[in-house]
Enzyme design. Structure first.
Site, short mmCIF file in Angstrom:
data_model
loop_
_atom_site.label_atom_id
_atom_site.label_comp_id
_atom_site.label_asym_id
_atom_site.label_seq_id
_atom_site.Cartn_x
_atom_site.Cartn_y
_atom_site.Cartn_z
N GLU A 1 0.84 -1.19 0.00
CA GLU A 1 0.00 0.00 0.00
C GLU A 1 0.88 1.24 0.00
O GLU A 1 1.82 1.35 0.78
CB GLU A 1 -0.91 -0.01 1.24
CG GLU A 1 -1.63 1.29 1.53
CD GLU A 1 -2.82 1.55 0.60
OE1 GLU A 1 -2.85 0.95 -0.49
OE2 GLU A 1 -3.68 2.35 0.96
N ASP B 1 1.48 -0.76 6.44
CA ASP B 1 1.97 -0.14 7.68
C ASP B 1 1.34 -0.79 8.90
O ASP B 1 0.25 -1.32 8.84
CB ASP B 1 1.65 1.35 7.69
CG ASP B 1 2.42 2.10 6.62
OD1 ASP B 1 3.44 1.55 6.15
OD2 ASP B 1 1.98 3.20 6.24
N ASP C 1 -0.17 0.50 11.22
CA ASP C 1 -1.07 1.47 11.85
C ASP C 1 -2.52 1.18 11.42
O ASP C 1 -2.79 0.17 10.80
CB ASP C 1 -0.67 2.90 11.49
CG ASP C 1 -0.75 3.13 9.99
OD1 ASP C 1 -1.25 2.23 9.27
OD2 ASP C 1 -0.32 4.20 9.54
N ASP D 1 -4.49 2.59 9.20
CA ASP D 1 -4.73 2.50 7.76
C ASP D 1 -4.21 1.18 7.20
O ASP D 1 -4.83 0.55 6.35
CB ASP D 1 -4.04 3.66 7.04
CG ASP D 1 -4.79 4.97 7.27
OD1 ASP D 1 -5.96 4.89 7.69
OD2 ASP D 1 -4.20 6.04 7.04
#
Ligand code: TSJ
Length: 638
Positions: A430, A503, A505, A507
């Protein structure tokens, strides 16, 4: 029995459990968090067996400070009499002899459940210590063990506490080296499921590790019906008919009983949960086949009878009739044969015709007696069927279009040199900057990179047709090369490692959830075959005197800091994009040094559930769900 003979028995016993400690993975799957939780299931399954036999109505599970588990039931108590062959109390045998579980009694469809069905002795062998207490109503019999060895005889004393069995144990840190402890939510999910499958059984779970005690009590008189209602409610879906269809049947000839509950909702996805002897058959098997076949025939038969399908029309397909279906199948049987890599597929062929026949007959009756529900279901099926035919056309168009654009592989794909799927990998990344680092860092001989861009599709509301034309998912489909849905041909898969790299996180978690849900719904075989992985990029880089080390968790960071001592520079990676090519290769992509998580069907199914809730229309369940489960998809424990 002479002393000599007795000694020989003892040695054999010890050897048996030594084998468990030497190769724990063979017995409990892993020595990670998953294996740890299996210890608890393994113990509690014994109480559930006692409940199935009709002698136990309550099970209490406690997580105590120091990661101690205490389980207590109100059953008959593990027998304390002397085992005729071994000359030891039966309860001692249960905890010291491998595979001794389930040898006593054995009424009804009792079975020792658990992933590998290995029993209490394995838990004992993998525990630093374990205490068993059997209450008879007038005495308590107690025995203590350390790492599988009895350190006391079975001793009795007076106690008027109610009848039952109580086990306390502490897992062995020498075996479970890297675990952080029990996860309340994981245990809770399991016990809730078991309470649904054993109607009326009360299971409570308390977490007493911190000052603020957490406690949940599960007890469902409605059994599988309550389960189906719960699944709908939690996914925030609306039913298209009010009642939940349910029936059960027993076939003594094949020693099989089953119960089923089902309901159609307003989503486009299908959710069939099946269980055999309380074990979740994630990969289905003959019981699911019987159910699906009967459902398709019953609906087609009704549609013909009421001229919803005309003479020239083709039958509805299995996919048509299962869109928006939520069903739970609960089977109890003797001699269940489990197949497949994960032993989670029922193999007994005799089960299929039995379930098929009963389901067909009962569904016909249900449709006849509930014409309004029948109409609502048939309308839904008709809509699905139309959408499927539209999807078929859209797909044809998509195919022609890609065929015309000379190269059929997506433009952003940086493919690898090898064309041998067994050695190739594709990183689905991503974000463009991370994609750049990945392209720079990869070994182009066997590693391909596909950066994702475009708008995220709401797979929850998507039918196959939309997936095929979505700008985000289309490149994934074409890069993998094996098609999706009914067209899926696993032999055409171009990479045997499909690695999702996002990631660490929120997202990143979102994109992982989306992709796993997408695979789960439209290309499940790829997950079933074990081809899907999650990359694990580091969270921290720790630098001391120009030497770098990487930490993948807060705990690891702290350990490294302790080890190197003194002051060090800590960099927290907020995203993959912060790493240069070299760092990304070294930490996340180099097969020699990386760790990846292999995605199981269960992980993907959890992602699917999370996705349904996150993408659903109702806000309240979504907020609750995020609060409770957000960390799951980030921290897949495989
Ligand atoms: F509670 C518990 F989870 F800790 C636990 C309960 C753990 C273990 C290893 C076993 C049990 C357990 C076993 N609860 N209840 C029983 N029942 C028997 O073992 C039992 C009792 C009587 C008879 C009989 O035929 O009279 C048969 C059995 C299997």
């Amino acid at each position: 029995m002479s002393d000599l003979e007795y000694g020989a028995e003892q040695i054999q016993v010890l050897e048996g459990l030594e084998a468990v400690r030497k190769r724990p993975g063979m017995y409990i799957g892993s020595t990670g968090t998953r294996g740890l939780h299996h210890l608890v299931y393994e113990i509690v399954d014994n109480s559930i067996d006692e409940a199935l036999a009709g002698f136990c109505s309550e099970i209490n599970v406690e997580i105590l400070p120091g990661e101690i588990i205490k389980v207590r039931d109100n059953g008959r108590g593990i027998p304390v009499g002397t085992h005729p062959k071994l000359g030891l109390p039966a309860v001692t045998v249960v905890f010291t002899v491998l595979h001794a579980g389930g040898k006593f009694g054995g009424s009804g469809y009792k079975v020792s459940g658990g992933l590998h069905g290995v029993g209490s002795s394995v838990v004992n062998a993998l525990s630093e210590w374990l205490d068993v207490r059997v209450f008879t109503g007038s005495e308590v019999y107690e025995q203590k063990f350390e790492r599988g060895n009895a350190i006391s005889d079975l001793v009795s004393s007076y106690s008027n506490e109610p009848r039952g069995t109580e086990i306390s144990f502490k897992f062995d840190n020498e075996i479970f080296k890297e675990v952080e402890g029990y996860d309340f939510q994981t245990l809770l999910t399991r016990f809730r499921e078991q309470a649904f499958l054993n109607a009326g059984l009360k299971i409570s779970l308390s977490d007493k590790r911190s000052d603020e005690e957490q406690k949940e009590v599960f007890s469902y008189e409605g059994g599988v019906v309550s389960f189906v209602d719960f699944l709908r409610e939690r996914r925030a879906l609306d039913a298209i008919h009010d009642d939940i269809v349910t029936f059960s049947a027993e076939n003594a000839g094949i020693s099989t009983y089953f119960e089923i509950a089902l309901q159609f909702n307003n989503s486009y996805s299908e959710l069939i949960l099946s269980f055999v002897n309380n074990i979740h058959t994630v990969s289905g098997g003959t019981h699911e086949e019987g159910f699906k076949s009967a459902l398709t025939r019953a609906i087609n038969s009704y549609a013909r009878e009421f001229k919803i399908l005309k003479d020239d029309d083709k039958n509805f397909t299995g996919d048509d009739v299962r869109e928006g279906l939520c069903a739970v199948i609960n089977v109890r049987m003797q001699n269940a044969q489990f197949e497949g890599q994960t032993k989670s597929k029922l193999g007994n062929v005799e089960v299929k015709p039995f379930i098929d026949e009963v389901v067909f007959k009962n569904l016909k009756t249900y449709f006849d007696e509930n014409p309004n529900s029948a109409k609502a279901i048939l309308n839904k099926v008709l809509a699905s069927s139309k959408a499927r035919m539209a999807a078929c056309k859209a797909r044809e168009l998509a195919r022609k279009k890609t065929a015309m654009e000379s190269a059929s592989l997506p433009g952003k794909l940086a493919d690898c040199q090898s064309k041998n799927p067994e050695e190739t990998e594709i990183y689905i990344v991503e974000g463009d900057s991370a994609g750049g680092s990945a392209k720079g860092g990869r070994d182009r001989r066997f590693q391909a990179i596909l950066p994702l861009w475009g708008k995220m599709l709401n797979v929850e509301k998507a039918q196959l047709a939309k997936v095929y034309v979505n700008e985000k998912l289309m490149p994934v489909i074409t890069a993998l090369g094996c098609g999706i849905g009914n067209d899926l041909d696993i032999s055409k898969l171009r990479y045997h490692k499909v690695i999702i790299m996002a990631d660490a996180d929120v997202d990143g978690s979102h994109i992982r959830t989306l992709l796993l849900t997408f695979f789960f719904r439209f290309a499940r075989k790829i997950i079933e075959e074990g081809y899907v992985y999650i990359a694990r990029p580091p969270l921290y880089r720790i630098t001391k005197s120009k030497k770098h080390s990487y930490a993948f968790s807060d705990e690891e960071r702290d350990n490294i800091l302790k080890e190197i001592g003194g002051s060090a520079e800590i960099q927290r990676y907020k995203g993959l994009g912060e790493m240069d090519s070299e760092q990304l290769w070294e930490t996340t992509m180099n097969p020699e040094t990386r760790t990846m998580l292999r995605v199981s069907l269960e992980d993907a199914s959890l992602a699917d559930e999370i996705f349904s809730t996150l993408m659903g229309e109702k806000v309240e369940p979504r907020r609750n769900f995020i609060e409770k489960n957000a960390k799951y998809v980030v921290n897949l424990d495989v």
